[in-house]
Motif scaffolding. Structure first.
Motif, PDB file in Angstrom:
ATOM      1  N   TRP A   3     -20.106 -87.711 -40.608  1.00 29.86           N
ATOM      2  CA  TRP A   3     -18.629 -88.487 -39.824  1.00 29.86           C
ATOM      3  C   TRP A   3     -19.142 -87.760 -38.670  1.00 29.86           C
TER       4      TRP A   3
ATOM      5  N   TYR B 237     -10.391 -87.786 -39.780  1.00 32.41           N
ATOM      6  CA  TYR B 237     -11.347 -86.875 -40.785  1.00 32.41           C
ATOM      7  C   TYR B 237     -10.718 -85.722 -40.461  1.00 32.41           C
TER       8      TYR B 237
ATOM      9  N   PRO C 105     -19.283 -91.477 -45.172  1.00 31.89           N
ATOM     10  CA  PRO C 105     -19.116 -92.966 -43.887  1.00 31.89           C
ATOM     11  C   PRO C 105     -19.738 -94.200 -45.048  1.00 31.89           C
TER      12      PRO C 105
END
Length: 271
Positions: free
Chosen positions: A163, A114, A105
């Motif tokens: 993430w 993602y 990130p």
């Protein structure tokens, strides 16, 4: 010692200034921008390596620009959906631009698709990917799983956890590789909704057909032979199936991988 340190600091500052001047001249003469010069509206397709990143890059190039992925050389695809690890400069064709990335990130990544894939399959695919660029025996599968050596940018579970924690509060759409493989039209329609674009089902279906693994392998054979770093007896587009770890990952390595990754696999509904 302090004099040497001051000299080093002055050198770094001078180099940074020169670097920026070069970038400015390149932008003035060519219109190209540094790969890290983006805007909040831009979209980053992020995934751990071997999570369907290149496949999605081809799908996006086809869906966003309406081109035929089967006949787009990799270099053209990478101009349209730039790989942030491959290019220093890129050309903006509009806003938003779409980028391919493996980064953890970052504050500048405000809109993210993602790509999530079963980490066990990822490890197998990553191992074969590395062997594409190295002689047999140079990459040790066990050492890779145990220590993380040759993995980038982190271990798989660390990347997924980072993430999913979304530390910079980005707008994120999670797209599972397995879902894209099982229901590609549905997932690309969902992707178009996230991108705020409208595309016909006929275009989406055509892009999917032209980006099949068989077509991408054939394209690699046509266009990728000029890559001097790649072994000629190995291909980057390999099996692409779900569950490849079952017949390609030794049981002891699977147990070792699960020591780190079981919790993340379970949280992602892979266990």
């Amino acid at each position: 010692m302090f004099a040497k340190l001051r000299s080093l600091i002055r050198f770094i500052r001078c180099y940074s200034t020169l670097d920026r001047e070069i970038d400015d001249r390149i932008h003035t003469s060519t219109g190209l921008m540094r790969i890290d010069e983006t805007v909040p509206e831009d979209i980053f397709v992020v995934g751990y390596p071997k999570s369907g990143n290149t496949w999605m890059q081809n799908l996006l190039a086809g869906v966003v620009y309406g081109l035929d992925p089967e006949y787009m050389p990799d270099d053209l695809v990478d101009h349209l959906v730039p790989d942030v690890h491959y290019r220093r400069y890129y050309r903006r064709f509009g806003t938003p631009m779409h980028f391919k990335s493996h980064h953890l990130p970052r504050p500048g990544y405000r809109r993210v698709i993602y790509l999530l894939r079963d980490g066990r399959d990822v490890m197998v695919s990553f191992f074969h990917h590395l062997r594409t660029f190295h002689d047999d025996g140079k990459i040790d599968f066990g050492d890779m799983v145990r220590t993380g050596r040759n993995l980038y940018p982190s271990k798989w579970h660390e990347h997924v956890n980072a993430w999913q924690s979304n530390p910079y509060d980005a707008e994120i759409m999670i797209l599972k590789y397995e879902d894209l493989l099982a229901a590609p039209v549905k997932q690309l329609v969902r992707t178009c909704q996230f991108l705020a674009i409208t595309r016909s089902n006929s275009l989406i279906e055509s892009v999917i057909e032209k980006s099949s693994f068989a077509r991408m392998r054939a394209k690699e054979e046509r266009f990728a032979q000029g890559n001097p770093a790649r072994r000629k007896d190995k291909f980057l587009v390999r099996r692409g199936i779900v569950g490849s770890y079952k017949d390609e990952m030794p049981e002891q390595l699977l147990d070792l991988f699960l020591t780190d990754a079981a919790e993340t696999l379970r949280a992602s509904d892979y266990l």
